[in-house]
Each structure stands twice: as structure tokens, then as C-alpha cells.
Design a protein around this motif. Structure first.
Motif, mmCIF file in Angstrom:
data_model
loop_
_atom_site.group_PDB
_atom_site.id
_atom_site.type_symbol
_atom_site.label_atom_id
_atom_site.label_comp_id
_atom_site.label_asym_id
_atom_site.label_seq_id
_atom_site.Cartn_x
_atom_site.Cartn_y
_atom_site.Cartn_z
ATOM 1 N N ALA A 91 89.877 36.095 66.242
ATOM 2 C CA ALA A 91 88.802 37.086 66.264
ATOM 3 C C ALA A 91 88.655 37.758 64.904
ATOM 4 N N ALA A 92 89.772 37.960 64.232
ATOM 5 C CA ALA A 92 89.743 38.635 62.931
ATOM 6 C C ALA A 92 89.055 37.797 61.866
ATOM 7 N N SER A 93 89.037 36.499 62.058
ATOM 8 C CA SER A 93 88.482 35.615 61.029
ATOM 9 C C SER A 93 86.952 35.575 61.027
ATOM 10 N N SER A 94 86.320 36.277 61.999
ATOM 11 C CA SER A 94 84.857 36.297 62.037
ATOM 12 C C SER A 94 84.381 37.701 62.410
ATOM 13 N N ASP A 95 83.069 37.887 62.432
ATOM 14 C CA ASP A 95 82.483 39.180 62.792
ATOM 15 C C ASP A 95 82.082 39.221 64.262
ATOM 16 N N ILE A 96 82.631 38.370 65.066
ATOM 17 C CA ILE A 96 82.261 38.272 66.470
ATOM 18 C C ILE A 96 82.523 39.595 67.192
ATOM 19 N N PRO A 97 81.573 40.091 68.001
ATOM 20 C CA PRO A 97 81.810 41.307 68.782
ATOM 21 C C PRO A 97 83.017 41.119 69.700
ATOM 22 N N ILE B 214 81.421 45.394 65.205
ATOM 23 C CA ILE B 214 81.648 46.249 66.370
ATOM 24 C C ILE B 214 82.828 45.724 67.180
ATOM 25 N N ILE B 215 83.823 46.593 67.334
ATOM 26 C CA ILE B 215 84.932 46.335 68.259
ATOM 27 C C ILE B 215 84.891 47.453 69.283
ATOM 28 N N SER B 216 84.849 47.109 70.545
ATOM 29 C CA SER B 216 84.811 48.110 71.604
ATOM 30 C C SER B 216 86.046 47.971 72.482
ATOM 31 N N ALA B 217 86.316 49.015 73.256
ATOM 32 C CA ALA B 217 87.508 49.002 74.107
ATOM 33 C C ALA B 217 87.253 49.843 75.344
ATOM 34 N N THR B 218 87.952 49.519 76.412
ATOM 35 C CA THR B 218 87.855 50.287 77.646
ATOM 36 C C THR B 218 89.066 50.015 78.522
ATOM 37 N N HIS B 219 89.406 51.029 79.334
ATOM 38 C CA HIS B 219 90.455 50.806 80.343
ATOM 39 C C HIS B 219 89.825 50.549 81.703
ATOM 40 N N ARG B 220 88.500 50.652 81.766
ATOM 41 C CA ARG B 220 87.780 50.437 83.021
ATOM 42 C C ARG B 220 87.466 48.958 83.227
ATOM 43 N N ASN B 221 87.124 48.616 84.453
ATOM 44 C CA ASN B 221 86.648 47.272 84.766
ATOM 45 C C ASN B 221 85.129 47.289 84.609
ATOM 46 N N LEU B 222 84.644 46.786 83.482
ATOM 47 C CA LEU B 222 83.213 46.854 83.200
ATOM 48 C C LEU B 222 82.397 45.978 84.149
ATOM 49 N N GLU B 223 82.983 44.934 84.674
ATOM 50 C CA GLU B 223 82.261 44.092 85.633
ATOM 51 C C GLU B 223 81.936 44.891 86.897
ATOM 52 N N ASP B 224 82.920 45.706 87.332
ATOM 53 C CA ASP B 224 82.656 46.565 88.500
ATOM 54 C C ASP B 224 81.583 47.598 88.165
ATOM 55 N N ALA B 225 81.622 48.130 86.917
ATOM 56 C CA ALA B 225 80.630 49.120 86.498
ATOM 57 C C ALA B 225 79.229 48.503 86.456
ATOM 58 N N VAL B 226 79.136 47.231 86.046
ATOM 59 C CA VAL B 226 77.850 46.532 86.030
ATOM 60 C C VAL B 226 77.318 46.389 87.448
ATOM 61 N N ARG B 227 78.189 45.974 88.375
ATOM 62 C CA ARG B 227 77.761 45.803 89.766
ATOM 63 C C ARG B 227 77.342 47.132 90.389
ATOM 64 N N ALA B 228 77.957 48.220 89.939
ATOM 65 C CA ALA B 228 77.627 49.542 90.477
ATOM 66 C C ALA B 228 76.422 50.157 89.789
ATOM 67 N N GLY B 229 75.874 49.476 88.778
ATOM 68 C CA GLY B 229 74.707 49.985 88.080
ATOM 69 C C GLY B 229 75.024 51.061 87.058
ATOM 70 N N PHE C 231 77.400 41.714 78.212
ATOM 71 C CA PHE C 231 77.501 40.345 77.689
ATOM 72 C C PHE C 231 77.479 40.321 76.163
ATOM 73 N N ARG C 232 76.799 41.292 75.552
ATOM 74 C CA ARG C 232 76.771 41.382 74.090
ATOM 75 C C ARG C 232 78.114 41.848 73.523
ATOM 76 N N LEU C 233 78.755 42.771 74.233
ATOM 77 C CA LEU C 233 80.036 43.307 73.755
ATOM 78 C C LEU C 233 81.195 42.358 74.055
ATOM 79 N N ASN C 234 81.084 41.665 75.174
ATOM 80 C CA ASN C 234 82.192 40.844 75.662
ATOM 81 C C ASN C 234 82.081 39.395 75.197
ATOM 82 N N VAL C 235 81.775 39.210 73.927
ATOM 83 C CA VAL C 235 81.701 37.838 73.385
ATOM 84 C C VAL C 235 83.118 37.282 73.213
ATOM 85 N N PHE C 236 84.032 38.137 72.736
ATOM 86 C CA PHE C 236 85.435 37.724 72.557
ATOM 87 C C PHE C 236 86.305 38.820 73.187
ATOM 88 N N LYS C 237 86.952 38.500 74.273
ATOM 89 C CA LYS C 237 87.720 39.497 75.024
ATOM 90 C C LYS C 237 89.217 39.361 74.744
#
Length: 480
Positions: A165-171, A284-299, A307-313
Motif C-alpha cells: 500500500a505504501a508503494s502507491s497512492d491507493i486510498p 487519503i488514509i482513513s481509519a475506523t473501529h466501526r463496521n462500515l458495511e453495517d453503517a452502509v446497510r443502516a443508511g 467503496f472509494r475509501l475501501n480500495v485497499f483495506k
């Protein structure tokens, strides 16, 4: 992981006396080497664990002298403190040793007080140097994976993935429980990337008031809203050419998520009140302790932004999943607190480490740090003991299965007792030239053998020689 000190000296009695002094007075673990080549082999074997924090080195040794060893230590283990201990009275030896990087130079015989002060100062200086180096790297944006504790241990697998991940600018999206060190890891990714040395701007999205999120991230013009008394560039433009770290990105309100999506798509921000977009060049490097998939389903979180942030997890393991790193982390925190608070506490005992490993650490590395800080306040000895460690929630202690160790009585006969036990501890009263040895030399040899026979137990050693323990210690100090 108690601090280990390597003593390299061809005089076995001298080695053992120094070892007993440091064990008794400071509680350190000791590793011994009888020549320079053996000392380097021990350091090579310790390269991954790096438990040896200090070397006490004699100058005059067979096979490889102290100067040659010191040169190799500086080359292979830079920053490792070395104390030179020698019988030489030559001032030039001291000058040469200090020029080669020795922390201190002492001429035999040396008092026990002088030895203790020198060891304490060398270890404190080493800790300060490491902390200053770490802070400089963090400030300059050059902190790397090798600066992380556990990069070859519990973090080895995730580090290997993150190098890609460090070798590129991938989100990149870093996930993991609270307190696992997501920001430190993001700094390491930045420090290993081609943006190293450029700004690294960390933003805690959950700590920004909802009505100020947009202006904080993207900036604002003077007078854009009530209280905007001056123009602000915003965090994204502060990170120009470098990396912005969006911690707890899952806490962003939905309207701010729309603006963040535009930044990812168009690579530009629109400051509040500006009416025009400004291009930005940031990773951009982002972080969370939450389950973002559950947050997406909950609106509560936009799926297109996810999907833009989670290119490389990258998922960081909890501390309970990397228990092998707890001794090194504990030693690091205690050393740092000892210097900042001028404490005599130097490390964590083995029984305390076992207790730390038995806990599940719901707060992870942050909770470990706080627990050790509290333990240092409660501790009355030179090392943190198990009783000094108080967990926030004792119910999180992992249940350990009791182990039954069978006892096998050793076979004992008069013959093997005499041959196997007594023979190595016989003392010759004559030297190699056939002359009687001095009484002091015989006494020192007897004490050394008694210590070795009783596995370092001073009480038993003194008792077996028929002298008081206080007398034993006094004679040891005199021998130094």
C-alpha cells in the motif's frame, strides 16, 4: 521482558561479581561473554528480540579486543550504549574508546556505586536518544515500519501487506479495535511512501463539531459564517503534497460525506464561502473501529464513499492477538515513563509479564500503556511486579489452564555425586608457577563458585560458605 546487560570480560570472577551487583542493586538480567567474538555472536542472536540494552566491555580480551568489538557494535547496532571497563591506565585508550562511541570509560578497580550510576545513566541516555529519534521521524514524516514494535512479530503479516500500500497512492482504509495504533500505522505507511517527508495531517473526524466539519476539512473564506474572522486553508490543503489521515471516518455526517466523495473523485476541495474549487494533491488514509458495511446497510454511511475509501483495506490485530509483542511494548513504555518521571523503576518482572499476557486487553495498546503507568505509581521496587498491575476489568483476564508438572527425583549415588558435582568446584591453592595464591584471590574464587553452584542465590551461597549475607555482599563490592 526484563532488560538484559551483556558483560564481555575474559576474567570470569570479574564478570560474575559485576553481574551479581547489577542483579542485586538494579534487578537486571545478565548475559556473559568471555571474549569479544562470543559477545558479537550473542548480539547477533539477539538481533530480532533486541533484549540486550547495554554492553559492558573489557578492552583487553583474547581473539577480538574491545576496540574491534566496539567498532562492530557501532556499525551493526548503532545507538546501543557501551561502557568500557579496563585495567589500562592509558589515557589514550579512554580517548579512543569515547571517539568510537563508548558511553562511559571506567578503570579497574571500580566502586559499586560508580558502576551503578554509570549503568543507570547509560540506559537513560539510550532511552532518551530513542525517544528523540522517534519524535524526529514522526515530526518529519519519515517514521517507518521498522520503527514499530512488533514489526517482525505480531505485526509481521500486516506489515508485509502494508508495504504494498505504501508503494502507491491507493486510498487505504485501516480498521481495528480502539487503541490498536491505527494512527501510528498510518504514519508508517506515509513514511515508507514516496510522500515521506511531506506533511502528514491527522484529523479525528469524531471530535469535530458537526457544524464545523466542512470548514475544518476544506477551509473557509473570511466572513463565510459567524465567527469566521480570518481565512482558513483547511486540513486537506495543509496536507498538500503529503497525506491526510481521517481517523474515525465513520463518524462523519452524511452531508460532509458528499463533499469528501467529491475530493476523492475530482481531487479538489471547495472552501466554505469561496464559490470555486481548489485542486489538491493529497493521499487519503482513513481509519475506523466501526463496521462500515453495517453503517452502509443502516443508511448512516454512503455506499459510494465506502467503496472509494475501501480500495485497499488493512485490518490491524488486537493486542490479545499479538501477545508475543507485549513484553517489548511493556519494556518500551516503562523505559519511557522512567525517563520522563525520573523514576528508578527500570523494567517489568517475568511474573508481571505473565500477568499482562493473561489479560484480554479490550482497550489494546492504549490500555496497556495506561496500566503500566498506573503500575509504576504503585510499584515500590526496581521492577514492576505482578501485584502492581491492576486491570480495569478483571473479568477480561484470560483463564489459564493449570499445568501439572511431574516431579522426578534425581538419581543420586556417592559416585556420581562426587564426580559430577564436586569435581568442577575444587579450588587449587597453587598458581601456574607453583606458588601459593593470595588469600583474597582464593576467597573471591570460592564466592564465585558458590554463586554458580547455587544458581545465583546469594543467601544460599553465603550460607554454604559459613558467612553472613551482608559480609558476602561487602566482600563482593570490595572485589569490584
Amino acid at each position: 521482558m526484563p532488560t538484559k546487560i551483556l558483560i564481555a570480560d575474559d576474567d570470569a570472577t570479574q564478570r560474575r561479581l559485576i553481574a551479581m551487583l547489577l542483579i542485586k542493586k538494579l534487578g537486571y538480567k545478565i548475559v556473559e561473554a568471555e571474549n569479544g567474538r562470543e559477545a558479537l555472536s550473542i548480539l547477533d542472536a539477539d538481533q530480532n528480540e533486541q533484549s540486550i540494552q547495554l554492553i559492558i566491555l573489557d578492552l583487553r580480551m583474547p581473539e577480538l579486543d574491545g576496540f574491534a568489538v566496539l567498532e562492530q557494535i557501532n556499525e551493526k547496532y548503532p545507538g546501543r550504549p557501551v561502557i568500557i571497563l579496563t585495567g589500562s591506565q592509558d589515557v589514550q585508550d579512554a580517548v579512543n574508546a569515547m571517539q568510537l562511541g563508548a558511553t562511559d570509560f571506567m578503570t579497574k578497580p571500580v566502586s559499586s556505586e560508580r558502576m551503578i550510576v554509570s549503568v543507570q545513566n547509560a540506559l537513560k541516555l539510550s532511552t532518551l536518544t530513542k525517544e528523540v529519534t522517534r519524535l524526529k521521524k514522526q515530526e518529519s514524516g519519515t517514521l517507518g515500519f521498522t520503527d514499530l514494535i512488533g514489526y517482525e512479530g505480531g505485526l509481521a503479516q500486516v506489515v508485509n501487506i502494508s508495504r504494498k500500500a505504501a508503494s502507491s497512492d491507493i486510498p487505504t482504509l485501516i480498521t481495528g479495535e480502539t487503541g490498536v495504533g491505527k494512527e501510528v500505522f498510518a504514519r508508517a505507511i506515509h513514511g515508507e511512501s514516496n510522500r515521506a517527508g511531506a506533511p502528514f495531517i491527522a484529523v479525528n473526524c469524531g471530535a469535530i463539531p458537526e457544524n464545523l466539519v466542512e470548514s475544518t476539512l476544506f477551509g473557509h473564506e473570511k466572513g463565510a459564517f459567524t465567527g469566521a474572522i480570518q481565512k482558513s486553508a483547511g486540513k486537506f490543503r495543509e496536507a498538500e503534497g503529503g497525506t491526510i489521515f481521517l481517523d474515525e471516518v465513520g463518524d462523519l455526517p452524511l452531508d460532509a460525506q458528499v463533499k469528501l466523495l467529491r475530493v476523492l473523485q475530482q481531487k479538489e476541495v471547495e472552501p466554505v464561502g469561496a464559490g470555486r474549487a481548489v485542486p489538491v494533491n493529497v493521499r487519503i488514509i482513513s481509519a475506523t473501529h466501526r463496521n462500515l458495511e453495517d453503517a452502509v446497510r443502516a443508511g448512516k454511511f454512503r455506499d459510494d464513499l465506502y467503496f472509494r475509501l475501501n480500495v485497499f483495506k488493512i485490518e490491524l490485530p488486537p493486542l490479545r492477538g499479538r501477545a508475543m509483542d507485549i513484553p517489548a511494548l511493556a519494556s518500551h513504555f516503562v523505559s519511557r515513563f522512567a525517563v520522563s518521571e525520573n523514576s528508578r523503576i527500570n523494567d517489568v518482572s517475568d511474573n508481571a509479564v505473565d500477568k499482562l499476557k493473561s489479560y484480554s486487553w479490550p482497550g489494546n495498546v492504549r490500555e496497556l500503556e495506561n496500566t503500566l503507568h498506573r503500575a509504576m505509581v504503585l510499584c515500590d521496587q526496581d521492577q514492576i511486579q505482578a501485584d502492581d498491575i491492576v486491570f480495569e476489568n478483571a473479568s477480561n483476564a484470560l483463564a489459564a489452564e493449570p499445568q501439572v508438572v511431574p516431579y522426578h527425583a534425581p538419581e543420586h549415588t556417592a559416585q556420581n555425586s562426587t564426580q559430577a558435582s564436586h569435581a568442577p568446584y575444587m579450588i587449587s591453592v597453587l598458581d601456574d608457577d607453583g606458588r601459593f595464591k593470595a588469600m583474597e584471590e582464593l576467597e573471591n574464587t570460592a564466592m564465585h563458585m558458590a554463586i554458580e553452584f547455587h544458581d545465583g542465590n546469594i543467601t544460599q551461597a553465603a550460607k554454604s560458605l559459613g558467612i553472613a549475607k551482608s559480609t558476602f555482599y561487602r566482600k563482593m563490592d570490595k572485589a569490584l
